[in-house]
Design a protein around this motif. Structure first.
Motif, PDB file in Angstrom:
ATOM      1  N   UNK A 122       1.143   6.649  -6.871  1.00 36.60           N
ATOM      2  CA  UNK A 122       0.020   7.535  -7.164  1.00 36.60           C
ATOM      3  C   UNK A 122       0.361   9.002  -6.969  1.00 36.60           C
ATOM      4  N   UNK A 123       1.087   9.300  -5.898  1.00 36.64           N
ATOM      5  CA  UNK A 123       1.488  10.692  -5.652  1.00 36.64           C
ATOM      6  C   UNK A 123       2.461  11.151  -6.731  1.00 36.64           C
ATOM      7  N   UNK A 124       3.380  10.282  -7.105  1.00 36.55           N
ATOM      8  CA  UNK A 124       4.335  10.649  -8.155  1.00 36.55           C
ATOM      9  C   UNK A 124       3.663  10.930  -9.487  1.00 36.55           C
ATOM     10  N   UNK A 161      -3.427  10.164 -10.442  1.00 33.29           N
ATOM     11  CA  UNK A 161      -2.795   9.561  -9.275  1.00 33.29           C
ATOM     12  C   UNK A 161      -3.604   8.414  -8.695  1.00 33.29           C
ATOM     13  N   UNK A 162      -4.909   8.592  -8.623  1.00 31.85           N
ATOM     14  CA  UNK A 162      -5.773   7.512  -8.114  1.00 31.85           C
ATOM     15  C   UNK A 162      -5.758   6.307  -9.054  1.00 31.85           C
ATOM     16  N   UNK A 163      -5.749   6.576 -10.350  1.00 31.28           N
ATOM     17  CA  UNK A 163      -5.691   5.492 -11.322  1.00 31.28           C
ATOM     18  C   UNK A 163      -4.374   4.737 -11.221  1.00 31.28           C
ATOM     19  N   UNK A 200      -4.307   2.662  -7.983  1.00 30.86           N
ATOM     20  CA  UNK A 200      -5.156   1.473  -8.122  1.00 30.86           C
ATOM     21  C   UNK A 200      -4.533   0.412  -9.009  1.00 30.86           C
ATOM     22  N   UNK A 201      -3.839   0.830 -10.035  1.00 32.07           N
ATOM     23  CA  UNK A 201      -3.172  -0.121 -10.914  1.00 32.07           C
ATOM     24  C   UNK A 201      -1.890  -0.680 -10.321  1.00 32.07           C
ATOM     25  N   UNK A 202      -1.278   0.065  -9.417  1.00 34.17           N
ATOM     26  CA  UNK A 202      -0.009  -0.369  -8.827  1.00 34.17           C
ATOM     27  C   UNK A 202      -0.195  -1.426  -7.740  1.00 34.17           C
ATOM     28  N   UNK A 225       0.821  -1.215   0.000  1.00 33.67           N
ATOM     29  CA  UNK A 225       0.000   0.000   0.000  1.00 33.67           C
ATOM     30  C   UNK A 225       0.850   1.258   0.000  1.00 33.67           C
ATOM     31  N   UNK A 226       1.979   1.233   0.699  1.00 31.00           N
ATOM     32  CA  UNK A 226       2.867   2.395   0.710  1.00 31.00           C
ATOM     33  C   UNK A 226       3.458   2.656  -0.676  1.00 31.00           C
TER      34      UNK A 226
END
Length: 80
Positions: free
Chosen positions: A21-23, A42-44, A47-49, A14-15
């Protein structure tokens, strides 16, 4: 209460997803897509990561005995 609420592996997944996402969101805003576009990107990305990092990071070690196959043979053939 010895057990933790979240395992170390889950926290790491999660981290890393949050950092990805932030990057991506920051790069998207800096590219001129606006704040809303950056948040959505970022949310996408986060979620994909999550499934990617879930597959990449090795699962927690289980306490099972190791399997030894053909300790005295080479190439799987039995010598006799």
């Amino acid at each position: 209460m010895d057990r933790s609420l979240v395992s170390v592996r889950a926290a790491l997944v999660l981290l890393l997803a949050a950092l990805a996402g932030v990057g991506v969101g920051l790069l998207s805003v800096l590219a001129g897509n606006g704040v809303v576009g950056g948040v959505l990107a970022g949310l996408t990305a986060a979620g994909g990561a999550v499934p990617v990092f879930n597959q990449v990071i090795a699962p927690d070690a289980t306490h099972s005995s190791p399997v030894v196959r053909g300790a005295g043979t080479k190439g799987g053939s039995a010598r006799g």
